[in-house]
Design a protein around this motif. Structure first.
Motif, PDB file in Angstrom:
ATOM      1  N   GLU A 131       0.836  -1.197   0.000  1.00 60.95           N
ATOM      2  CA  GLU A 131       0.000   0.000   0.000  1.00 60.95           C
ATOM      3  C   GLU A 131       0.870   1.246   0.000  1.00 60.95           C
ATOM      4  OE1 GLU A 131      -3.830   1.993   2.297  1.00 60.95           O
ATOM      5  OE2 GLU A 131      -2.991   0.071   2.978  1.00 60.95           O
ATOM      6  N   ASN A 145      -5.364  -1.413  -7.049  1.00 58.90           N
ATOM      7  CA  ASN A 145      -6.520  -0.591  -6.703  1.00 58.90           C
ATOM      8  C   ASN A 145      -6.078   0.813  -6.325  1.00 58.90           C
ATOM      9  OD1 ASN A 145      -9.054  -2.535  -6.412  1.00 58.90           O
ATOM     10  ND2 ASN A 145      -7.259  -3.616  -5.634  1.00 58.90           N
ATOM     11  N   ASP A 147      -7.817   4.074  -4.522  1.00 60.19           N
ATOM     12  CA  ASP A 147      -8.982   4.571  -3.786  1.00 60.19           C
ATOM     13  C   ASP A 147     -10.174   3.634  -3.935  1.00 60.19           C
ATOM     14  OD1 ASP A 147      -7.475   6.793  -3.002  1.00 60.19           O
ATOM     15  OD2 ASP A 147      -8.035   7.903  -4.809  1.00 60.19           O
ATOM     16  N   ASP A 148      -9.917   2.328  -3.722  1.00 62.04           N
ATOM     17  CA  ASP A 148     -10.938   1.272  -3.729  1.00 62.04           C
ATOM     18  C   ASP A 148     -11.494   0.935  -5.113  1.00 62.04           C
ATOM     19  OD1 ASP A 148     -10.786   0.958  -0.943  1.00 62.04           O
ATOM     20  OD2 ASP A 148     -12.196   2.615  -0.629  1.00 62.04           O
ATOM     21  N   CYS A 149     -10.878   1.446  -6.176  1.00 55.74           N
ATOM     22  CA  CYS A 149     -11.305   1.108  -7.542  1.00 55.74           C
ATOM     23  C   CYS A 149     -10.180   0.336  -8.244  1.00 55.74           C
ATOM     24  CB  CYS A 149     -11.631   2.374  -8.347  1.00 55.74           C
ATOM     25  SG  CYS A 149     -13.077   3.255  -7.746  1.00 55.74           S
ATOM     26  N   THR A 150     -10.514  -0.822  -8.816  1.00 57.05           N
ATOM     27  CA  THR A 150      -9.512  -1.632  -9.516  1.00 57.05           C
ATOM     28  C   THR A 150      -9.197  -1.005 -10.866  1.00 57.05           C
ATOM     29  OG1 THR A 150     -10.316  -3.651  -8.449  1.00 57.05           O
ATOM     30  CG2 THR A 150      -8.977  -3.922 -10.439  1.00 57.05           C
TER      31      THR A 150
END
Length: 225
Positions: A131, A145, A147-150
């Protein structure tokens, strides 16, 4: 590498025989397909194929189409084998998901070496997650990913990002990147690295500044404090 299963796709019987003979000598199990439609049929019916050697110029569906269809459902390594040697074709092949690109005529020994190298890179490792301030790399799932989007990365873009993050904060030269990501026997030029860096930055979007240019040398991955 014994017992690994490889699908060889080429419409020329002599080429298929040459490739499969050399692979069998290394202990690989081989499957064959003479056109794009048959290749997709075999790939769908055989659930444990470890690598695909894929010609571009094929009857029915061409190699680009087959590569795209495989990539929709699998990360199985793909080596493009073709008489087309233009840089545009090569970059296009990488962009749609090919892992390696070998132009005909080729040395069977070099092909086997590439197969060995690609399969070594494909060996699963222990689950890890990295991360970097909103950028998350799931090594086990081969997913990135933001911001939580793949985000959708090609295999080469993913390998490039992994190599840069493995050398966090360290400047790596274009030559080093070409050697580690594409392999020591890759004959492309350094523009290949710059092209893939540019595409990677576009996909990283708000995190594109994590990939920094080291003028006259190469690149560095670092999150600015």
């Amino acid at each position: 590498m014994s017992n690994k299963k490889i699908l060889v796709v080429d419409d020329e019987p002599l080429i298929r025989k040459l490739v499969t003979d050399f692979l069998k000598r290394e202990g690989y199990i081989t499957l064959e397909a003479e056109d794009g439609r048959k290749a997709l049929d075999v790939f769908s019916s055989e659930k444990d194929i470890d690598l695909v050697i894929l010609d571009v110029m094929l009857p029915e569906y061409d190699g680009w189409t087959v590569c795209r269809e495989i990539r929709k459902k699998s990360s199985t390594p793909i080596i493009m084998l073709t008489a087309r040697g233009e840089e545009f074709d090569e970059l296009f092949g990488f962009d749609i998901g090919a892992d390696e690109y070998i132009a005909k005529p080729f040395s069977p020994n070099i092909l086997v070496a590439r197969v060995n190298a690609v399969l070594r890179r494909a060996v699963p490792v222990d689950s890890k997650t990295k991360e970097f301030n909103g950028l998350i790399i799931d090594e086990n799932a081969h997913e990135v990913n933001i911001d939580d989007c793949t985000i959708d990365l090609s295999p080469k873009e993913y390998d490039l990002l992994m190599y840069l993050t493995e050398n966090y904060g360290k400047a790596v030269s274009r030559e080093q990147i070409l050697d580690k990501v594409w392999g020591y026997d890759y004959y492309g030029d350094l523009r290949t690295v710059d092209t893939h860096i540019n595409r990677l930055r576009i996909k990283l979007d708000s995190k594109s500044n994590y990939v920094q240019t080291v003028r006259g040398y190469g690149y560095r991955f670092e999150v600015e404090k």
